[in-house]
Design a protein around this motif. Structure first.
Motif, PDB file in Angstrom:
ATOM      1  N   ALA A   1       0.874  -1.345   0.234  1.00 60.76           N
ATOM      2  CA  ALA A   1       0.289  -0.103   0.197  1.00 60.76           C
ATOM      3  C   ALA A   1       0.658   0.957   0.252  1.00 60.76           C
ATOM      4  N   TYR A   2      -0.142   2.247  -0.164  1.00 56.40           N
ATOM      5  CA  TYR A   2       0.706   4.082  -0.178  1.00 56.40           C
ATOM      6  C   TYR A   2       1.479   3.898   1.387  1.00 56.40           C
TER       7      TYR A   2
ATOM      8  N   GLU B   1       2.057  12.018  -7.579  1.00 53.36           N
ATOM      9  CA  GLU B   1       3.289  12.419  -6.266  1.00 53.36           C
ATOM     10  C   GLU B   1       2.970  10.625  -5.632  1.00 53.36           C
ATOM     11  N   VAL B   2       2.813   9.689  -6.273  1.00 53.06           N
ATOM     12  CA  VAL B   2       3.879   8.620  -5.863  1.00 53.06           C
ATOM     13  C   VAL B   2       4.972   8.090  -7.043  1.00 53.06           C
ATOM     14  N   ASP B   3       5.591   7.700  -6.234  1.00 51.96           N
ATOM     15  CA  ASP B   3       7.044   7.139  -6.542  1.00 51.96           C
ATOM     16  C   ASP B   3       6.733   6.725  -7.997  1.00 51.96           C
TER      17      ASP B   3
ATOM     18  N   MET C   1       5.107   2.398  -7.571  1.00 50.38           N
ATOM     19  CA  MET C   1       3.812   2.478  -8.309  1.00 50.38           C
ATOM     20  C   MET C   1       4.236   0.922  -8.813  1.00 50.38           C
ATOM     21  N   GLU C   2       5.450   0.587  -9.269  1.00 53.79           N
ATOM     22  CA  GLU C   2       5.502  -0.413 -10.420  1.00 53.79           C
ATOM     23  C   GLU C   2       5.485  -1.613  -9.320  1.00 53.79           C
TER      24      GLU C   2
ATOM     25  N   VAL D   1      -3.719   3.665  -6.608  1.00 53.62           N
ATOM     26  CA  VAL D   1      -3.056   2.714  -7.736  1.00 53.62           C
ATOM     27  C   VAL D   1      -2.981   1.443  -6.485  1.00 53.62           C
ATOM     28  N   TYR D   2      -3.011   1.546  -6.245  1.00 54.83           N
ATOM     29  CA  TYR D   2      -4.084   0.277  -4.781  1.00 54.83           C
ATOM     30  C   TYR D   2      -4.869   0.009  -4.823  1.00 54.83           C
ATOM     31  N   ALA D   3      -5.600   0.810  -4.834  1.00 57.49           N
ATOM     32  CA  ALA D   3      -7.440   0.565  -4.860  1.00 57.49           C
ATOM     33  C   ALA D   3      -7.481  -0.196  -6.505  1.00 57.49           C
TER      34      ALA D   3
END
Length: 317
Positions: free
Chosen positions: A137-138, A146-148, A152-153, A201-203
């Protein structure tokens, strides 16, 4: 019969039918949550494969299955953590439970490598249960941009690719004997009742698990396989920053795992913990626009708190 009388009878009948349907749903919910007997998991096979088995829900599920006398294949990336978890289980349940460890890194390994590693690791074992629990998760609520990029990968690889390829590695074993159960641990975000902003991305990756589970459940039901996605809401784990203390609506990993075990083999998409189910019932009665607004404000406040903590930390340094 007068027209007015006919309308009154018709309306009364509709009302009675609506009440009856609501009562049937309620009593069925009570039956499922509290009285429906769990399946005999040993009938699926004597071994269970669990990914993400060294922390949180995965570790708690390993202990629950060990208590039922099911042998364990613990999958993780850290040999030391796998060894520690293995020792804890052996200390509690002795040599009655067989334990095997498979070390693999879902971020670094390709899908084909993961599948091959799992398939080779379970060769000769009567694997009846697979629990795809590994997840990421984040570190806090963030806007999509803002997600690195590395994070993300990693989220996509661990939350989506890993479950896909591990399942691919275990399926041949289950198909051969025409029995087995696969559980993908998703998230409340996969229920698509409301949006999950600032955790996009998590969801989205967890929503993939819900659809993946539903589709392969239809494909393999005829072959004796029971496949489901469990969609818990908040559970007190290390991954859930800011909510890692159990409360009424936030069960501990142990509390959730007990509920989780009772649902294995049943509905393709479910929320096993009863208070989570109550929460979902209430959420579904709120208009989408209002729920979306609330969720956005909720995660924005979480983001503000994270930024304030980060600034304070930088000032102290």
């Amino acid at each position: 019969m007068k027209l007015q009388d006919f309308i009154l009878i018709a309306l009364s009948s509709v009302g009675l039918i609506s009440v009856a349907k609501a009562l049937i749903k309620f009593f069925r919910w009570v039956w499922v949550m509290f009285f429906r007997p769990p399946k005999n998991l040993k009938e699926y096979g004597s071994w269970a494969v669990i990914t993400g088995s060294t922390d949180g829900i995965g570790k708690a599920l390993a202990f629950e299955l060990a208590m039922k006398g099911i042998n364990l294949v613990l999958v993780g990336r850290s040999p030391s953590k796998l060894e520690a978890t293995s020792n804890e289980i052996r200390e509690k349940y002795g040599e009655n439970v067989g334990i095997k460890m498979i070390v693999t890194d879902f971020v670094k390994f390709s899908g084909e490598e993961i599948s091959k590693t799992i398939e080779e690791g379970i060769t000769g074992l009567d694997v009846g249960i697979l629990i795809n629990n590994a997840g990421m998760a984040y570190s806090g609520s963030m806007f999509f941009h803002e997600v690195d990029l590395d994070l993300m990968e990693s989220l996509v690889k661990v939350n989506m690719d890993a479950a896909t390829w591990v399942t691919r590695g275990v399926l041949p074993c289950m198909l051969k004997k025409k029995r087995g159960a696969i559980v993908n641990i998703g998230s409340g975000s996969s229920m698509a009742v409301s949006s999950f902003p600032l955790s996009t991305v998590y969801a989205a990756s967890k929503a993939y698990l819900a659809m993946f589970s539903r589709c392969i459940s239809l494909e393999y039901k005829q072959h004796g396989l029971d496949i489901q996605c469990q969609a818990p809401l908040f559970v007190a784990t290390k991954m859930l920053r800011g909510f890692n203390t159990s409360s009424v609506f936030i069960p501990s990993s142990e509390m959730y795992s007990k509920a989780s075990i009772r649902f294995i083999g049943y509905e393709p998409l479910c929320t096993p913990y009863w208070l989570h189910s109550v929460q979902w019932f209430m959420v579904q009665r709120v208009p989408d626009a209002l729920m979306d607004r609330y969720m956005l404000q909720f995660f924005l406040k979480m983001r503000e708190r994270r930024l304030k903590k980060s600034k304070l930390s930088n000032v102290k340094q």
